[in-house]
Design a protein around this motif. Sequence first.
Motif, PDB file in Angstrom:
ATOM      1  N   LYS B 134       0.824  -1.208   0.000  1.00  9.30           N
ATOM      2  CA  LYS B 134       0.000   0.000   0.000  1.00  9.30           C
ATOM      3  C   LYS B 134       0.860   1.260   0.000  1.00  9.30           C
ATOM      4  N   GLN B 135       1.934   1.257   0.796  1.00 15.58           N
ATOM      5  CA  GLN B 135       2.822   2.424   0.852  1.00 15.58           C
ATOM      6  C   GLN B 135       3.519   2.629  -0.492  1.00 15.58           C
ATOM      7  N   ARG B 136       3.834   1.517  -1.146  1.00 10.77           N
ATOM      8  CA  ARG B 136       4.513   1.614  -2.441  1.00 10.77           C
ATOM      9  C   ARG B 136       3.596   2.286  -3.460  1.00 10.77           C
ATOM     10  N   ILE B 137       2.335   1.847  -3.460  1.00 12.38           N
ATOM     11  CA  ILE B 137       1.354   2.405  -4.392  1.00 12.38           C
ATOM     12  C   ILE B 137       1.186   3.899  -4.132  1.00 12.38           C
ATOM     13  N   VAL B 138       1.000   4.251  -2.871  1.00 16.00           N
ATOM     14  CA  VAL B 138       0.776   5.658  -2.501  1.00 16.00           C
ATOM     15  C   VAL B 138       1.996   6.499  -2.858  1.00 16.00           C
ATOM     16  N   PHE B 139       3.164   5.992  -2.560  1.00 16.77           N
ATOM     17  CA  PHE B 139       4.389   6.747  -2.840  1.00 16.77           C
ATOM     18  C   PHE B 139       4.545   6.987  -4.340  1.00 16.77           C
TER      19      PHE B 139
END
Lengths: 128, 182
Positions: B134-139
């Motif tokens: 999820k953090q990868r997508i958001v970043f």
Amino acid sequence: MKTVDLTSKPKNPFRVPDDYFQNFNARIMEQLPEKKVAEQCVSISTSSKTKHRKMWIYGLSHTGIAAAICGIVFGVTLLQNKEEKTGETAMAIENSLAANMNEEYLDDVCDYAMIGTDDVFACTTRNE
Amino acid sequence: MAHIEDNDIVKLLSKPDKQREAFELMVQKYSSMLYWQIRHMVTSHEDSNDVLQNTFIKAWTGLDSFRADSKLSTWLYRIAMNESITFLNKRKQEISLDDPDASSSVNSLESDPWFDGDETDVMLQKAIQSLPEKQRIVFNMKYFQEMKYEDMSEILDTSVGALKASYHFAVEKIEKYFNEHD
């Protein structure tokens, strides 16, 4: 020491081949499966297949409605029978409880008045 | 290509005899945006090409499921994200247990002809790959595509607050990765 500044505008390190997107658009349109069969099923037609399907759906809907009505009637009947039985049962329970309550009440009275139940019965019999 | 509004595309999509024409307009409008969304997740050009094709084929076969009350871009981005994640999960399962990083495309970036970055860019990509999904997508959405939080919120069905927190933690972890691997 390697550092990265994530507050500044990012640099895109990735490349794509020349004309990739123009070629991609043409390629993907060729790959799309045909939707003709689906469109024919959806479109309104007077083919015999559609007529037959319509009649089948017509019959099914009426059968369904009849089945639903029967179900409701059966259910209501079942419920009424259950209520009558419940009523009879409730009366029996009430009588039983009343009988029990009199006996219990009698015991309590005797305890309070410090008299035996034999005396009570004797009094009541004499008066009759 | 003249700019075409999503409403016009949606109107055409609703007509069976105009669907292909409308879909082609949709591909022309969104293929680049979706490609870069996918590329930052998947990193390899060849893999991104495959995922992008799958995305549009899925969109075509699932046109009936598109509700006109949601935005076309949101719907397409969601499909692209799901296809990217499916691809990455499938590749994880195929990776050898002995050498988990052997098949990871981020480790072959230096030799990738479609990658022009320097050592710092390679390390950044490795740091991003180490983030939770999820953090990868958001970043990627925020940093590389410079998306607004409100638009991300619609696509990911997550509150703006949660997205801001995700991005903040992602940045922290990337900076920590750089400190630890220098």
